[in-house]
Motif scaffolding. Structure first.
Motif, short mmCIF file in Angstrom:
data_model
loop_
_atom_site.label_atom_id
_atom_site.label_comp_id
_atom_site.label_asym_id
_atom_site.label_seq_id
_atom_site.Cartn_x
_atom_site.Cartn_y
_atom_site.Cartn_z
N UNK A 32 0.71 -1.29 -0.08
CA UNK A 32 0.08 -0.20 -0.02
C UNK A 32 0.83 1.22 -0.04
N UNK A 33 2.00 1.29 0.53
CA UNK A 33 2.91 2.49 0.83
C UNK A 33 3.84 2.27 -0.25
N UNK A 34 3.92 1.28 -1.18
CA UNK A 34 5.00 1.20 -2.23
C UNK A 34 4.69 2.27 -3.29
N UNK A 35 3.20 2.47 -3.55
CA UNK A 35 3.02 3.55 -4.38
C UNK A 35 3.81 4.92 -4.17
N UNK A 36 3.41 5.34 -2.80
CA UNK A 36 3.72 6.85 -2.18
C UNK A 36 5.57 6.92 -2.31
N UNK A 37 6.12 5.73 -1.91
CA UNK A 37 7.49 5.94 -1.81
C UNK A 37 8.16 5.88 -3.38
N UNK A 38 7.50 4.85 -4.02
CA UNK A 38 7.96 5.02 -5.58
C UNK A 38 7.72 6.26 -6.20
N UNK A 432 8.72 4.95 -22.49
CA UNK A 432 7.45 5.05 -22.93
C UNK A 432 6.68 6.16 -22.25
N UNK A 433 7.00 6.57 -21.05
CA UNK A 433 6.11 7.24 -20.04
C UNK A 433 6.45 8.72 -20.21
N UNK A 522 5.53 -0.04 -13.63
CA UNK A 522 5.34 1.08 -14.52
C UNK A 522 6.07 2.33 -13.98
N UNK A 523 6.09 3.17 -14.84
CA UNK A 523 6.63 4.51 -14.29
C UNK A 523 5.80 5.31 -13.28
N UNK A 524 6.33 5.51 -12.12
CA UNK A 524 5.58 6.34 -10.82
C UNK A 524 5.99 7.91 -11.05
N UNK A 525 5.02 8.53 -10.62
CA UNK A 525 5.08 9.93 -10.13
C UNK A 525 3.82 10.35 -9.24
N UNK A 526 4.00 11.50 -8.46
CA UNK A 526 2.90 11.70 -7.61
C UNK A 526 1.38 11.77 -8.29
N UNK A 527 1.26 12.37 -9.61
CA UNK A 527 -0.01 12.49 -9.95
C UNK A 527 -0.44 11.23 -10.32
N UNK A 528 0.41 10.27 -10.89
CA UNK A 528 0.09 8.91 -11.28
C UNK A 528 -0.20 8.08 -9.78
N UNK A 529 0.68 8.45 -8.95
CA UNK A 529 0.41 7.50 -7.55
C UNK A 529 -1.00 7.92 -7.01
N UNK A 563 -3.16 3.03 -14.83
CA UNK A 563 -2.40 4.20 -14.91
C UNK A 563 -1.22 4.05 -15.90
N UNK A 564 -0.51 2.97 -15.80
CA UNK A 564 0.50 2.75 -16.69
C UNK A 564 0.08 2.61 -18.18
N UNK A 565 -1.25 2.05 -18.49
CA UNK A 565 -1.78 2.02 -19.95
C UNK A 565 -2.27 3.46 -20.21
N UNK A 566 -2.25 4.39 -19.48
CA UNK A 566 -2.77 5.55 -19.98
C UNK A 566 -1.61 6.41 -20.61
N UNK A 567 -0.28 5.81 -20.80
CA UNK A 567 0.71 6.34 -21.50
C UNK A 567 0.56 6.03 -22.98
N UNK A 568 -0.44 5.35 -23.32
CA UNK A 568 -0.75 5.11 -24.49
C UNK A 568 -0.14 4.07 -25.40
#
Length: 610
Positions: A32-38, A432-433, A522-529, A563-568
């Motif tokens: 659960x916290x991996x997203x925020x840390x990543x 690709x991100x 996939x590639x992470x960032x705060x808006x994605x996370x 969210x990763x698929x939103x990269x198109x």
């Protein structure tokens, strides 16, 4: 009346129940916290503190006070025929089956759901106790094994859709603009509103059984959730917007977070004349910054020369490898590396990380130097030189076990080792991100902290029941000597013990799961996370309304893929890692069930004397 003849069973069962709670923290909470840390919204140490606060707060304030004697109604109570000894044994075997399987998976960085493991283990125990016909294989009002299999497939897919919709909203409103920073600043209260509503609903429907908020009328729930959401909207408009306006638009590098209390007065604050760039963090996944921090400014060579250092250089000791020569060696390895060089690369990367840890002066650095300076020698452990070495290593081993996770390089391990197949695969995923400005991502890091803390609160309030429920049932059967009824009471001290054990598991061993989650999918960032966490929370809410069992960890994994698929492109997702995760989910059901069932069958049919 305490069943003294079953005390040893209760002691063993308590050990497995604590191990299950430990694994819950190291696996589910870490995921659960991996997203925020990543996403770099928080550091691993900050996540530890926030997890401890909100897990304990949720567990002790609004946590469940009753535990189902047979999780989700898989085994009918009548199957035990009022025999408390068999019930105690059944719960012990169920906890053993779940904890052993999750422990093995966590050790090998394979993410599984501790909830599904426990349910599957109980099903195996039920088969061994009353036969296959006595187990609820069907839907059973959302509590049977049929509902478990349904949730296994539906929850990640639905979570992916919700998360993708939320991220596309952010993308269309902010990211695709020619000048996205002002759009991010002025629209941020609306995303705080969405986060506030989703998080409040998460607490109401999944984290407040003691308060009974989920039993209130619809108008009451709507008023509470919208009130919190709009309250957060107003507070963010009054205090957050002026702060980030000065921080990222005026480029005022002198402003600090405590200045946010000034609210709208910050609009009149003048930025310094030499303001060039706001000091916002760098949210790039790959960062080439290997310079030692302030606490690690001394070279390892200098520390090794310290007369108090147990690893002090001795005559004839080979010279230490400098960073330049180490980099050159890495190039040579990469040039010569083929099939047999993969393990060498992995060991080389781990050794560089350990060398960095040994450069410090804290307890972990001392312990790492002690272990490094005293390797076990040839021969068996009872050889004299190995006994002496072991005595030297013993004081350092618990220190490393307790502190190693706090200093683990989560981001470095998520990126992948350069030159390995995984490293090349992750490089293709990252290419690709689209990378968005740090100033924009900075705003959404605050939203993500809110969603992550709420997830911990809801987990502590609700999911801690999975860990404490079996233990409380064992304690009740052992202490009273009576068969359990539909539900058994759970004492506050029992909840506190399990909640602390869950947090301890996350703090000390959570890095094993966090290093393979997040950026390795996939590639992470705060808006994605933040979109991922809100999408997962919405899915849990939907499933809770229909009393369907669902794993929060599976939801966040599905949201990550969405969210990763939103990269198109499909190339933005590491499908090999996703496939391994799905395989581990599927294998959990038969393996955990077999472990629990075999243990129960063996113990029930063991010859004994009257």
């Amino acid at each position: 009346m305490v069943m003294t003849e079953y005390t040893y069973v209760f002691v063993i069962g308590t050990g497995f129940a604590l191990l299950e709670a430990f694994n819950n923290g190291a696996n589910d909470v870490a995921n659960a916290w991996a997203t925020s840390v990543s996403s770099r919204s928080v550091t691993y140490r900050q996540a530890m503190v926030l997890c401890l606060v909100f897990e304990m707060l949720g567990a002790l304030t609004v946590g469940a006070r009753t535990a189902s004697t047979i999780k989700n109604g898989i085994i009918p109570l009548a199957a035990f025929q009022g025999n408390p000894g068999v019930q105690l044994l059944a719960f012990t075997c169920a906890a053993a089956g779940a904890s052993l399987w999750v422990q093995w998976c966590t050790r090998h960085s394979a993410h599984v759901s501790s909830t599904y493991s426990l349910i599957s283990s109980i099903a195996g125990v039920g088969v061994a106790t009353v036969g296959a016909k006595g187990v609820q294989w069907g839907w059973n009002n959302g509590k049977g094994l049929g509902a478990i299999f349904a949730g296994l497939g539906m929850a990640p897919a639905i979570s992916a859709v919700f998360a993708a919709v939320l991220f596309m909203l952010i993308k269309m409103v902010v990211h695709v603009r020619k000048n996205p920073i002002p759009w991010a600043v002025w629209t941020s209260p609306f995303f705080f509103l969405i986060a506030g509503v989703v998080c409040t609903l998460s607490v109401v429907y999944k984290g407040s059984p003691r308060l009974g908020l989920d039993k209130k009328p619809a108008w009451y729930i709507a008023a509470v959730t919208l009130g919190v959401g709009f309250g957060l909207f107003v507070l963010s408009a009054l205090f957050f917007v002026p702060y980030v306006h000065a921080k990222v638009l005026k480029k005022d590098y002198t402003i600090t977070l405590k200045d946010a209390i000034l609210g709208p007065l910050l609009f009149k604050r003048q930025a310094p004349e030499d303001a060039v760039d706001a000091k916002v963090p760098n949210y790039a996944v790959v960062q080439h910054d290997d310079s030692p921090s302030e606490g690690e400014s001394q070279s390892e060579e200098a520390i090794l020369d310290d007369p108090k250092n147990p690893e002090k250089k001795k005559p004839g000791r080979p010279a230490q490898v400098t960073p330049e020569s180490d980099h050159q060696n890495k190039k040579l390895i990469l040039a010569e590396c083929h099939q047999g060089g993969y393990n060498k690369l992995m060991l080389d990367a781990r050794e560089r990380h350990h060398a960095k840890l040994r450069r410090g002066r804290g307890p972990l650095a001392w312990a790492m130097r002690t272990l490094h300076a005293n390797p076990m020698g040839a021969g068996s452990i009872y050889e004299k030189h190995n006994v002496i070495t072991l005595c030297k290593r013993l004081p350092a081993m618990p220190v490393v076990a307790l502190l190693y996770g706090m200093h683990y390089d989560i981001h470095g391990s998520q990126v992948g080792i350069e030159g390995t197949p995984e490293g090349r695969r992750m490089q293709r995923v990252y290419e690709t991100a689209t990378k968005y400005p740090n100033e924009v991502e900075y705003l959404y890091s605050f939203v993500q902290i809110i969603t992550a803390c709420t997830a911990s609160f809801a987990h502590g309030a609700n999911d801690v029941g999975n860990a404490v429920g079996v233990w409380a049932a064992m304690y009740s059967a052992w202490s009273t000597g009576k068969a359990l009824t539909a539900s058994s009471p759970v004492e506050l001290w029992q909840i506190a013990v399990m909640a602390l054990t869950i947090c301890f598991g996350f703090i000390t061993y959570g890095y094993n799961i966090m290093k393979v989650m997040g950026n390795k999918i996939t590639y992470h960032s705060p808006s994605r996370g933040s979109s991922m966490e809100m999408g997962a929370a919405i899915t849990v809410l939907v499933f809770s309304q229909y009393s369907l069992p669902v794993s929060t960890s599976m939801c966040i994994t599905g949201a990550t893929v969405g969210v990763g698929l939103c990269n198109g492109t499909l190339k933005a997702v590491n499908w090999q890692r996703v496939g391994l995760l799905v395989l581990s989910w599927i294998m959990t059901i038969p393996i955990a069930g077999l472990i629990g069932g075999c243990l129960m069958g063996i113990l029930l049919n063991t010859p004994h004397f009257q």
